[in-house]
Design a protein around this motif. Structure first.
Motif, mmCIF file in Angstrom:
data_model
loop_
_atom_site.group_PDB
_atom_site.id
_atom_site.type_symbol
_atom_site.label_atom_id
_atom_site.label_comp_id
_atom_site.label_asym_id
_atom_site.label_seq_id
_atom_site.Cartn_x
_atom_site.Cartn_y
_atom_site.Cartn_z
ATOM 1 N N UNK A 91 0.825 -1.203 0.000
ATOM 2 C CA UNK A 91 0.000 0.000 0.000
ATOM 3 C C UNK A 91 0.865 1.260 0.000
ATOM 4 N N UNK A 92 0.473 2.211 -0.806
ATOM 5 C CA UNK A 92 1.210 3.475 -0.844
ATOM 6 C C UNK A 92 0.736 4.430 0.261
ATOM 7 N N UNK A 93 -0.379 4.088 0.904
ATOM 8 C CA UNK A 93 -0.909 4.918 1.988
ATOM 9 C C UNK A 93 -0.153 4.718 3.300
ATOM 10 N N UNK A 94 0.549 3.608 3.428
ATOM 11 C CA UNK A 94 1.260 3.288 4.660
ATOM 12 C C UNK A 94 2.639 3.952 4.661
ATOM 13 N N UNK A 95 3.090 4.249 5.867
ATOM 14 C CA UNK A 95 4.440 4.799 5.994
ATOM 15 C C UNK A 95 5.459 3.673 5.857
#
Length: 179
Positions: A91-95
């Motif tokens: 996921x690109x939303x996660x850090x």
């Protein structure tokens, strides 16, 4: 000299059939479950080998099927968890830290799966025909099928002691016997 395509295919097929035929002709031992009664009462089901003069009958344990069901439940549970962790990692939303934590959790899950499988093999090597091992947060639960119908505290202590010495992070061990 050019060979016809049909001729090449025919010779290839013929050689494949010859190899397979020789394999089955040379096969010496019949399968263990030859002659098994498929239809019948579950508690009276036995396995016999064809060609045996002794006609030794061994009971088929339905308990091993219960262990397989338990394995499948755990496998499905962990597969779902792995899918969730993979989604987090991609996921690109996660850090980057969250993705790294998901990766570490996935690695730990894979390590636990292989350790449980290895422990099952080692328990089978102790003389128990079938075993199921599950480890959750330091608690190890071992379900063992007892082939002789009887089990004792000595057997449970033997398994517990083996697991406690083999697994450094096993804090408590529970042994359950199925007959």
């Amino acid at each position: 000299m050019r060979a016809n395509k049909r001729t090449v295919w025919f010779l290839t097929l013929l050689s494949l059939v010859a190899v397979i035929s020789i394999y089955y002709l040379k096969k010496e031992a019949p399968m263990d479950l030859d002659g098994m009664a498929i239809f019948g009462e579950a508690d009276k089901m036995t396995v016999t080998k064809t060609g045996d003069t002794d006609s030794v009958k061994k009971p088929v344990y339905a308990d091993s099927m219960k262990l397989e069901e338990m394995r499948m439940e755990v496998k499905n549970e962990r597969s779902n968890l792995k899918d969730q962790l993979t989604t987090k990692m991609l996921s690109s939303d996660m850090t980057a830290e969250e993705q790294n934590d998901a990766y570490n959790e996935m690695a730990e899950l894979i390590k636990r799966d292989s350790a449980e499988a290895l422990m099952e093999m080692q328990i089978r090597n102790l003389g128990y025909p079938e075993a199921f091992v599950r480890k959750e947060d330091g608690k190890v639960t071992i379900t063992v099928v007892s082939d002789d119908g009887g089990h004792s505290n000595k057997m449970a202590v033997e398994i517990t002691q083996f697991v406690m010495t083999s697994w450094e992070d096993a804090r408590s061990v529970q042994v359950v016997f199925m007959e």
